[in-house]
Design an enzyme around this catalytic site. Structure first.
Site, PDB file in Angstrom:
ATOM      1  N   PRO A  75       0.830  -1.260  -0.012  1.00 37.66           N
ATOM      2  CA  PRO A  75       0.155  -0.022   0.187  1.00 37.66           C
ATOM      3  C   PRO A  75       0.787   1.155  -0.041  1.00 37.66           C
ATOM      4  O   PRO A  75       1.707   1.314   0.932  1.00 37.66           O
ATOM      5  CB  PRO A  75      -0.687  -0.117   1.461  1.00 37.66           C
ATOM      6  CG  PRO A  75      -0.611  -1.426   1.983  1.00 37.66           C
ATOM      7  CD  PRO A  75       0.741  -1.915   1.076  1.00 37.66           C
ATOM      8  N   GLU A  76       0.755   1.950  -0.949  1.00 40.32           N
ATOM      9  CA  GLU A  76       1.345   3.368  -1.147  1.00 40.32           C
ATOM     10  C   GLU A  76       0.453   4.437  -0.718  1.00 40.32           C
ATOM     11  O   GLU A  76      -0.854   4.171  -0.379  1.00 40.32           O
ATOM     12  CB  GLU A  76       1.917   3.723  -2.415  1.00 40.32           C
ATOM     13  CG  GLU A  76       2.895   2.589  -2.753  1.00 40.32           C
ATOM     14  CD  GLU A  76       3.859   3.004  -3.903  1.00 40.32           C
ATOM     15  OE1 GLU A  76       4.116   4.184  -4.303  1.00 40.32           O
ATOM     16  OE2 GLU A  76       4.550   2.130  -4.518  1.00 40.32           O
TER      17      GLU A  76
END
Ligand SMILES: [Zn+2]
Length: 271
Positions: free
Chosen positions: A2-3
């Site tokens: 997850p960015e």
């Protein structure tokens, strides 16, 4: 992984379901996350309202009556809002049960995520206090970026992925931002001109903004807060396209490893 866009998408996904609710119980099924979850945290959180859900970098901050819960999704974590008594599955590590009859459940197969509580100003927390400005805030602009790149010998791609300089630009978005700005990833940060820094700051904002719009790039381990898997895949110009023609000029996209991460660029569009 997850960015920033996925974390922001998670924030937006859970916010309407948790804001204003009271935590009826917080249960940690497995405290062995990236940092061991404090055994006192569950008692501390019980009975408090969730007043707001904020984000700082890749941390989600649940503002309670007495402080904040800090959640990091790590490499593979996800938060979902589910009905109480939904059967637990493998890698479900904590549940925040709410007076609404729903719970916020954290699942993380690789256990690089984290859960902390903090009673002071979240900006003073050791995990947050050295983070750079938010790339989507006004304080992050070409002048700021030029100032932090100037004098650094490291590659510009590694510089924009350094959370002390720019927060929330992960590997996918670093390659994409540099493509949009026409800057080769391997160039020394200090060689980036003021005008190029302005273009790069704008590109970072645009790439992250587009990804948030699209609901985050599709990720193997990510589930939407509403339980529906997946997101629209953002149009990627260079990332994971080694050997394929550039979508702008047709030159074959190059790849090399920089800082142990795959890096992609067009040798014609990027100087
Ligand atoms: Zn090109």
């Amino acid at each position: 992984m997850p960015e920033l866009p996925e974390v922001e998408t998670t924030r937006r996904g859970i916010e309407p379901h948790v804001t204003g609710r009271v935590i009826s119980r917080l249960t940690v099924h497995d405290p062995r996350l990236r940092w061991r979850v404090d055994a006192k945290l569950a008692d501390w959180a019980r009975g408090q309202h969730i007043r707001a859900v904020q984000r700082r970098g890749k941390y989600l901050l649940l503002q309670l009556d007495q402080g904040h819960l800090l959640v990091h999704l790590g490499m593979s974590g996800s938060l979902r809002v589910l009905p109480l008594r939904t059967a637990r599955e493998a890698h479900d590590h904590f549940d925040i049960e709410m007076d609404s009859g729903w719970l916020l459940r954290f699942n993380d197969p690789r256990r690089f995520g984290s859960l902390h509580h903090w009673q002071g100003d979240p900006a003073e927390h050791s995990l947050l206090k050295n983070l750079a400005p938010e790339p989507l805030d006004e304080a992050f602009d070409g002048a700021y970026l030029h100032r932090v790149l100037r004098g650094r010998r490291i590659a510009v791609k590694l510089a924009i992925m350094n959370s002390h300089l720019v927060v929330g630009v992960g590997n996918i978005y670093a390659s994409e931002s540099l493509f949009r700005a026409g800057i080769r990833p391997g160039r020394a940060a200090r060689s980036v001109t003021r005008a190029q820094a302005a273009a790069l700051a704008a590109a970072i904002k645009a790439v992250l903004g587009d990804a948030i719009e699209a609901g985050g790039t599709t990720l193997r381990n990510y589930m939407g807060a509403d339980g529906k898997p997946g997101y629209f895949k953002q149009k990627l110009y260079v990332y994971d396209r080694a050997g394929e023609p550039c979508l702008v000029c047709g030159t074959l996209i190059k790849q090399r490893v920089m800082g142990q991460r795959a890096t992609y660029w067009c040798a014609s569009c990027q100087k």
